[in-house]
Design a protein around this motif. Structure first.
Motif, PDB file in Angstrom:
ATOM      1  N   GLU A 181      -2.325  -0.398   3.545  1.00 50.47           N
ATOM      2  CA  GLU A 181      -2.447  -1.856   3.633  1.00 50.47           C
ATOM      3  C   GLU A 181      -1.231  -2.494   2.972  1.00 50.47           C
ATOM      4  OE1 GLU A 181      -3.532  -5.713   1.637  1.00 50.47           O
ATOM      5  OE2 GLU A 181      -3.321  -3.750   0.665  1.00 50.47           O
ATOM      6  N   SER A 182      -0.749  -3.584   3.543  1.00 45.41           N
ATOM      7  CA  SER A 182       0.365  -4.318   2.976  1.00 45.41           C
ATOM      8  C   SER A 182       0.113  -5.799   3.173  1.00 45.41           C
ATOM      9  CB  SER A 182       1.680  -3.896   3.644  1.00 45.41           C
ATOM     10  OG  SER A 182       2.779  -4.528   3.003  1.00 45.41           O
ATOM     11  N   GLY A 183       0.905  -6.624   2.514  1.00 45.83           N
ATOM     12  CA  GLY A 183       0.688  -8.061   2.613  1.00 45.83           C
ATOM     13  C   GLY A 183       1.977  -8.844   2.503  1.00 45.83           C
ATOM     14  N   SER A 185       3.502 -12.999   1.752  1.00 49.58           N
ATOM     15  CA  SER A 185       3.192 -14.359   1.329  1.00 49.58           C
ATOM     16  C   SER A 185       4.464 -15.041   0.874  1.00 49.58           C
ATOM     17  CB  SER A 185       2.165 -14.361   0.186  1.00 49.58           C
ATOM     18  OG  SER A 185       2.736 -13.822  -0.990  1.00 49.58           O
ATOM     19  N   LYS A 208      -1.611 -12.894  -7.763  1.00 56.05           N
ATOM     20  CA  LYS A 208      -1.006 -13.468  -6.569  1.00 56.05           C
ATOM     21  C   LYS A 208      -1.254 -14.975  -6.533  1.00 56.05           C
ATOM     22  CE  LYS A 208       0.057  -9.334  -5.120  1.00 56.05           C
ATOM     23  NZ  LYS A 208      -0.442  -8.570  -6.251  1.00 56.05           N
ATOM     24  N   ARG A 212      -2.275 -15.067   1.497  1.00 56.53           N
ATOM     25  CA  ARG A 212      -1.482 -13.892   1.831  1.00 56.53           C
ATOM     26  C   ARG A 212      -1.925 -13.334   3.169  1.00 56.53           C
ATOM     27  NH1 ARG A 212      -0.016  -8.386  -1.262  1.00 56.53           N
ATOM     28  NH2 ARG A 212      -1.269  -6.956  -0.025  1.00 56.53           N
ATOM     29  N   ASN A 214      -2.533 -10.226   5.161  1.00 52.63           N
ATOM     30  CA  ASN A 214      -2.763  -8.810   4.924  1.00 52.63           C
ATOM     31  C   ASN A 214      -2.772  -8.050   6.247  1.00 52.63           C
ATOM     32  OD1 ASN A 214      -3.275  -8.567   1.964  1.00 52.63           O
ATOM     33  ND2 ASN A 214      -4.845 -10.078   2.456  1.00 52.63           N
ATOM     34  N   LEU A 216      -3.690  -4.220   7.800  1.00 52.62           N
ATOM     35  CA  LEU A 216      -4.339  -2.924   7.596  1.00 52.62           C
ATOM     36  C   LEU A 216      -3.984  -2.021   8.768  1.00 52.62           C
ATOM     37  CD1 LEU A 216      -6.441  -1.152   6.020  1.00 52.62           C
ATOM     38  CD2 LEU A 216      -8.148  -2.068   7.597  1.00 52.62           C
ATOM     39  N   ALA A 229      -4.304  -7.735  11.454  1.00 50.99           N
ATOM     40  CA  ALA A 229      -3.677  -8.714  10.562  1.00 50.99           C
ATOM     41  C   ALA A 229      -4.675  -9.820  10.263  1.00 50.99           C
ATOM     42  CB  ALA A 229      -2.413  -9.285  11.190  1.00 50.99           C
ATOM     43  N   SER A 233      -8.277 -12.010   2.405  1.00 40.89           N
ATOM     44  CA  SER A 233      -8.712 -10.643   2.120  1.00 40.89           C
ATOM     45  C   SER A 233      -9.338  -9.991   3.351  1.00 40.89           C
ATOM     46  CB  SER A 233      -9.726 -10.648   0.966  1.00 40.89           C
ATOM     47  OG  SER A 233     -10.851 -11.449   1.299  1.00 40.89           O
ATOM     48  N   ILE A 234      -9.235  -8.671   3.426  1.00 39.52           N
ATOM     49  CA  ILE A 234      -9.802  -7.894   4.538  1.00 39.52           C
ATOM     50  C   ILE A 234     -11.248  -7.542   4.208  1.00 39.52           C
ATOM     51  CG2 ILE A 234      -9.621  -5.737   5.816  1.00 39.52           C
ATOM     52  CD1 ILE A 234      -6.625  -5.848   5.444  1.00 39.52           C
TER      53      ILE A 234
END
Length: 245
Positions: A181-183, A185, A208, A212, A214, A216, A229, A233-234
């Protein structure tokens, strides 16, 4: 042939010159001049003193002549012209220790303010940049470190488990899936600071700010790559949906 130079010293003068010649806190040039006077007073010629100190005979002769004209004042160098040095090596070492040890970043303007507030020394940001560059520091991006460092023993166990799973996958016994996972912002997780050449400064993650994006992803080597995307939050539902693709 020039007349032989020979000075006469009183007992007090001789004692003071001997002390000067052996005082480590006195500038080297002054100590050497005092030694020239002591040697000449004991009977050594200009040539003998020049050979002993590895000086030019004219320099020895000038030292003796200056003593005759000016006395003790002639032993010391006159104040040099130009601007006086505004900082010491200890001040620079202080800046280096703050750049290296503090859990934060510094730019040249912040270091200038820090030096003025903490040590009452004024250096312009441009001067600080030149000094740090000469000392082997570079302006470069920092690396974000975890807030809590993993347990080394647990890390070794997990690495052994990963190697075992890779061996099983190479034999065709399992089909491994890699999830990450990455994000993204407007808030920058990492910043720039002064860092020694060849090293990397790590800054612990902070809270943070702002929304953002995120991402996955689930990757199966040689077969597929699925991702989702989400702004924010996921949730569990999103994870399960991506897993079923």
């Amino acid at each position: 042939m020039p007349a032989r130079l020979r000075i006469r010293l009183t007992e007090l003068e001789a004692q003071k010159l001997r002390s000067l010649s052996q005082d480590a806190l006195v500038p080297l040039r002054t100590r050497k001049r005092a030694e020239v006077l002591c040697l000449n007073a004991r009977g050594l010629t200009v040539g003998q003193i020049a050979d002993w100190l590895k000086w030019a005979p004219n320099t020895v002769r000038k030292t003796l002549t200056t003593w005759v004209i000016k006395g003790e004042e002639g032993l010391w160098d006159a104040p040099r012209s130009g601007r006086k040095k505004t900082c010491s090596e200890a001040d620079i070492e202080y800046l280096e220790s703050r750049c290296e040890g503090d859990d934060r970043t510094y730019n040249s303007k912040q270091l200038s303010v820090l030096l003025k507030n903490e040590r009452q020394v004024e250096l312009t940001p441009a001067r600080i940049r030149k000094i740090l560059k000469k000392k082997g520091w570079r302006w470069k991006r920092t690396k974000t470190a975890q807030r809590v460092h993993p347990d080394p023993k647990q890390k070794q166990v997990k690495k052994a488990d990963l190697e075992m799973l890779r061996s099983c996958a190479a034999r065709g016994e399992i089909r491994p899936l890699y999830l990450d996972e990455s994000g993204f912002s407007l808030w920058s997780a990492a910043s720039y600071s002064y860092i020694r050449v060849g090293e990397q400064k790590k800054i612990r993650q902070s809270k943070k700010r702002g929304k953002r994006l995120n991402v996955l992803g689930i990757y199966e080597p040689g077969h597929s790559f699925n991702y989702a995307a989400v702004l924010g939050s996921i949730k569990k539902e999103t994870f399960l949906k991506v897993s079923e693709i």
